[in-house]
Design an enzyme around this catalytic site. Sequence first.
Site, mmCIF file in Angstrom:
data_model
loop_
_atom_site.group_PDB
_atom_site.id
_atom_site.type_symbol
_atom_site.label_atom_id
_atom_site.label_comp_id
_atom_site.label_asym_id
_atom_site.label_seq_id
_atom_site.Cartn_x
_atom_site.Cartn_y
_atom_site.Cartn_z
ATOM 1 C CG ASN A 90 -2.177 -0.764 1.041
ATOM 2 O OD1 ASN A 90 -2.611 -0.978 -0.083
ATOM 3 N ND2 ASN A 90 -2.789 -1.212 2.136
ATOM 4 C CG HIS A 91 2.000 3.714 -2.686
ATOM 5 N ND1 HIS A 91 2.763 4.444 -3.560
ATOM 6 C CD2 HIS A 91 2.432 2.429 -2.815
ATOM 7 C CE1 HIS A 91 3.614 3.656 -4.187
ATOM 8 N NE2 HIS A 91 3.419 2.424 -3.757
ATOM 9 N NE ARG A 92 -0.725 9.511 4.456
ATOM 10 C CZ ARG A 92 -0.735 10.623 5.172
ATOM 11 N NH1 ARG A 92 0.383 11.054 5.754
ATOM 12 N NH2 ARG A 92 -1.836 11.319 5.314
ATOM 13 C CE1 TYR A 93 -7.314 4.649 0.249
ATOM 14 C CE2 TYR A 93 -5.283 3.363 0.375
ATOM 15 C CZ TYR A 93 -6.625 3.510 0.649
ATOM 16 O OH TYR A 93 -7.306 2.527 1.336
ATOM 17 C CB SER A 98 -0.306 7.936 -3.745
ATOM 18 O OG SER A 98 0.043 8.001 -5.117
#
Length: 219
Positions: A90-93, A98
């Site tokens: 995951n990435h921050r979104y 991101s």
Amino acid sequence: MDLSFADPEHTHPISNADGSPYLGTVFLKPAIRHPRIEVGAYSYASAFDPPQDWAARIAPYLFDFSPERLVIGKFCQIADGAVFVTSSANHRYDGISSFPFAIFGGGSRDGRPSMPMAGADTVVGHDVWIGKGAMVLPGSRIGNGVIVGAGAVVSGTVEDYTIVGGNPARQIRQRFSRGDAERLKRIAWWDWSIDRILAHEREIAGGDIAALEAAAPKK
């Protein structure tokens, strides 16, 4: 006739005609040495181009230092190309960008604002069939006896004994009524000894739940 069954601690449970091991199918428990992966006995994966590293093949984003785990039950069947995209992918979104700046330097990764919070474990129940090329997304929880169609993209929770397919994966049908699914969970044939399982292969592979209940060890 040889009535012996494959040893769950043996990596290659199938032999070619010449007696050599068939490398394209492995029991995952002995094949994988990964601190963040837990696999039950007799669960297997197959690949037409067998990898050296089966953990990296089925869960390429799960690293030794990842906070999450991948947990797979007993007697699961994972087809060629199926992959678990675990939470470390995951990435921050939830913000503007991101982009994972912390991965590429500029100081320690710990606590960096571009890194996402630790995600949930991905959990697969017992006797689950995951079809060719299916993708299981981070934090999914797949119940016992589920069938995941080829190419499906699974997220969230899949109830016991459900068939799902498509992108995003949707329920195609329930394999059994809710009441019968509960009966099967109580029977829990996957916890029997392998000798009892083989002795009652007909009942396990058939559709008569009452016959399977009758075959279960008395508690």
